[in-house]
Design a protein around this motif. Sequence first.
Motif, PDB file in Angstrom:
ATOM      1  N   THR A 182       0.848  -1.199   0.000  1.00  0.00           N
ATOM      2  CA  THR A 182       0.000   0.000   0.000  1.00  0.00           C
ATOM      3  C   THR A 182       0.881   1.246   0.000  1.00  0.00           C
ATOM      4  N   GLY A 183       0.270   2.367  -0.375  1.00  0.00           N
ATOM      5  CA  GLY A 183       1.021   3.619  -0.440  1.00  0.00           C
ATOM      6  C   GLY A 183       2.117   3.506  -1.473  1.00  0.00           C
ATOM      7  N   ARG A 192       6.224   5.584  -2.590  1.00  0.00           N
ATOM      8  CA  ARG A 192       7.368   6.407  -2.165  1.00  0.00           C
ATOM      9  C   ARG A 192       7.181   7.881  -2.496  1.00  0.00           C
ATOM     10  N   THR A 193       5.984   8.245  -2.936  1.00  0.00           N
ATOM     11  CA  THR A 193       5.722   9.666  -3.186  1.00  0.00           C
ATOM     12  C   THR A 193       5.141  10.307  -1.931  1.00  0.00           C
ATOM     13  N   VAL A 194       5.307  11.630  -1.831  1.00  0.00           N
ATOM     14  CA  VAL A 194       4.862  12.291  -0.611  1.00  0.00           C
ATOM     15  C   VAL A 194       3.360  12.556  -0.614  1.00  0.00           C
ATOM     16  N   LYS A 195       2.727  12.441  -1.761  1.00  0.00           N
ATOM     17  CA  LYS A 195       1.263  12.507  -1.826  1.00  0.00           C
ATOM     18  C   LYS A 195       0.771  11.293  -2.598  1.00  0.00           C
ATOM     19  N   ASN A 196      -0.316  10.716  -2.120  1.00  0.00           N
ATOM     20  CA  ASN A 196      -0.799   9.501  -2.775  1.00  0.00           C
ATOM     21  C   ASN A 196      -2.192   9.203  -2.240  1.00  0.00           C
ATOM     22  N   VAL A 197      -3.183   9.243  -3.088  1.00  0.00           N
ATOM     23  CA  VAL A 197      -4.544   8.939  -2.622  1.00  0.00           C
ATOM     24  C   VAL A 197      -5.161   7.791  -3.418  1.00  0.00           C
ATOM     25  N   SER A 198      -4.315   6.924  -3.938  1.00  0.00           N
ATOM     26  CA  SER A 198      -4.874   5.771  -4.653  1.00  0.00           C
ATOM     27  C   SER A 198      -5.096   4.628  -3.670  1.00  0.00           C
ATOM     28  N   GLY A 199      -6.300   4.089  -3.673  1.00  0.00           N
ATOM     29  CA  GLY A 199      -6.604   2.956  -2.794  1.00  0.00           C
ATOM     30  C   GLY A 199      -6.825   3.384  -1.350  1.00  0.00           C
ATOM     31  N   TYR A 200      -7.243   2.416  -0.550  1.00  0.00           N
ATOM     32  CA  TYR A 200      -7.466   2.709   0.870  1.00  0.00           C
ATOM     33  C   TYR A 200      -6.125   2.895   1.578  1.00  0.00           C
ATOM     34  N   ASP A 201      -6.137   3.771   2.586  1.00  0.00           N
ATOM     35  CA  ASP A 201      -4.895   4.077   3.291  1.00  0.00           C
ATOM     36  C   ASP A 201      -4.660   3.057   4.409  1.00  0.00           C
ATOM     37  N   LEU A 202      -4.380   1.835   3.992  1.00  0.00           N
ATOM     38  CA  LEU A 202      -4.050   0.813   4.983  1.00  0.00           C
ATOM     39  C   LEU A 202      -2.660   1.069   5.573  1.00  0.00           C
ATOM     40  N   ARG A 208      -1.364   4.051   6.765  1.00  0.00           N
ATOM     41  CA  ARG A 208      -1.481   4.788   8.030  1.00  0.00           C
ATOM     42  C   ARG A 208      -2.369   4.048   9.022  1.00  0.00           C
TER      43      ARG A 208
END
Lengths: 478, 397
Positions: free
Chosen positions: B143-144, B146-156, B158
């Motif tokens: 998930t997530g 290496r970019t500082v912004k990323n809103v693809s997919g659920y934030d599992l 964090r």
Amino acid sequence: MHPVIDQLRAIVGSQGILYEQDELFVYECDGFPIAKGIPLAVIFPTNTQQVADCVKVLNQHNLQIVPRGSGTGLAGGAVAYDRGVIISLSRMKKIESVDLDNRVAVVQAGVRNLALSDSIADTGWRFSPDPSSQRASSIGGNVSTNAGGINTLKHGVTVCHILGLEYVLPDGKICTSRAEPIYDGIGADLTSLICGSEGTFAIVTRIWCRLVVNPKYFRTVYAVFGSTSDACKTVSDVIASGIVPTSMEMMDAGMIQAVESAFHFGFPSDVAAMLLLEVDGIDQVLDEELASIVQLARDNNAGDIQQCSDPVRRAELWTARKKAFGAVGRMSHSYCTQDACIPRSKLPEAMEHVAKLSEKYDITITNVFHAGDGNIHPIMLFDEDDPGQVQQVLLLSKELLEYCVDIGGTITGEHGVGVEKLHLMDKMFNRNTLDLFLDVKKTFDPDQRINDAKLIPSDKTTIELLKPIAANIPGGAL
Amino acid sequence: MPEAVTDNNVIQINNAENPTALQALVQRCTKEDLPIIDYGFAHTNLGHPAPSKHVKLQQHGQVIEHYERDLTVRVAAGATFGHIQAQLRPTNQFLPVDADADLTLGEVINHNVYGPLRVKYGAARELLLGMRCMDGTGRDIHTGGRTVKNVSGYDLTRFMVGSLGQMGIIYEATMRTYAIPQHILRLTLRIDDPAWLDTHLSNWLLDVSAPSTLALAYEEEHWTLQIAYFGTTTGCNIQHRALKSFWESSVPEPQMVQLDEYLDESSQHRAWRRQASTLVKIIVPPATTGSTCLDLVSSTRINAALRFDVLPVHGCILVGGDLPAAQAIMLDKQINQIIAQVGGVRQWHARPLGTNSIAPFGPAQPDWSILKKLKDTMDPRALLNRGRFLETESSLH
């Protein structure tokens, strides 16, 4: 008339529901107008209990539920398919409390982003997330997409400023996550999971917002370059130096010319790129910090560099940035804005690649973006009445986003997936992860009734965009 | 993979070299119904005890890739902070977390470990960008990124912060790094009334003298504020001068320190480094932190035996010491009364023998019912840290 209408009206009152066909057209799309669907009705609850009661009624009729904030989303996340019902949070706009000792504000989900900061403007505090839509977009919507903005480079995206949430589950149950003015709970961070879930788990109704110091002192500078590559290299060098500007935005030649001809800010029209940077902090230190940045720009062949601490000129510069999208409308009747994020060190090569794709597909591209975050927004100009051009834009978008993933980036940095980028999710994630995403969705929403087939592909609902991706996105969309 | 039977019931796995090996381990444990326990280095006594028969997992690791120009680093979750900081230091970067050198990155994420640096740099939620983990069914999850912004997919990504290792085995993580500050000034102020912070801290944060890091400590019946300024030489000196005006009483001359020294010193002051029999973490609304500390000291009358390490900006209070069982039970009762009045949560990291009546976590939180369901989704057989925190149907049976 569908029997649910009377039941909903009994909850929200006759002023709280729209169901006539001609009233519903406004709600057929959000800021991504290619994805369209006419809802069965739009309801406007004013409190959480009404939301919960409406959800229970909608369940009785097995209807899809689509939460909507201000409708400024850019990926089709607030579109109702299959005659679903939109629950608009736009009348839940009460700032319930501001607690400066704990640095927390509690707001209903429909409160506009800027309304919160405006309401505490004289206190020295602010709500930090600043998407360019902040005059219109709601905080609930910002939570839904984990919105970014111009100052996220230093101050972080929305999730970094959310302490707790109240939400209504698909069965109508009202829940909270870490909803006291405390900064940590016990156990996995559910608040973070719900942030950015694009309304696919539950309907967020109340938000505990962390307030941060509103900086008093700024220095703003713009530097122009003879090549895009030099501008990108400067961005990369600033990041690598360890300096963290508040924001670092870039415009290319096409965008500078568009902004200049539309608004006459006095930018040179014969340059390839411009960087707009800002630092905030202790007044006496800012000049020192800015000098380091200016030196890096000079090292990368910057031409004219103008610094300012004058608030009026500063406001003009940021107005220029925020009006960029209004200016695009003067260049082309139709345009499509992409949103991707890449490692910042890859900016120079990525922008070269964008230029090559522009040539390959014979589509004009102009750029204005959050360079400091590596969050690129190539804007493709085309004629939506020309099916050939539309097809080229589609293919270009796909190839560009796949390239971004290949160099370590992501298919969306801040706009979200919505329905627009569903087809790229299997490029971004492996099968296991997509399966887990769906399992998690079903944990909240076992019948897949809330905003199904948004953000992640569904095994129940299929959404096919009738028209290809192409949009006239309103100004200030980024 | 390396394996040792430490007694009849515990199988020690010292490393899972790759995801395939980890997956095989999960599959084997599923088949044999063997819980996998990873309580970490400093959190061994947190929560309910491990089931008697289990696999004890201790991962090792290293920095996989440092994206120096992006200020991000990809790390195998078993890497210790000592290793990570040493790898980053030659590039003048560091991972801004108050974690002891022995703590692994996985433990820091699982337990949301933070300290005074959180004031300037945030906690794991703000620093974590991407993750690779294995869920309780053996699925390899990415998930997530290496970019500082990323809103693809659920934030599992964090979501796993603070999960106590119950939702998945973190295999690797990508984090933001920061440049080592050019200059650090540190000073300590005596404070007679910590409740002063409750009403004045917000104003202080608005002032030029706002600290980069701040901790409140109580030891040997004295309260002190530990303040540091990070930045340029000019900036730190300006802030120190401003503190003299803000504080309205004498302010000692600061000490200039290097980052390593700051971290080492900070580490010595963290409660969980000491081998105390009693250690409880309390989170209250920040504006009640000082008064909560005072209430605890005055009401328990066991202050001489206790040390408080407090983060006033975030309402976090760590209380530790060597207490007999009866006093620990009394302390717990007092904490619960305070939380009932002001709100908050507490979790016991260490309890003396004879204190089984103390619930390790509480009070029950409104989001636990959803977390239990998510635990069932991600770990349906309750293999991961079984019984430690969330009791699901699977773990009870």
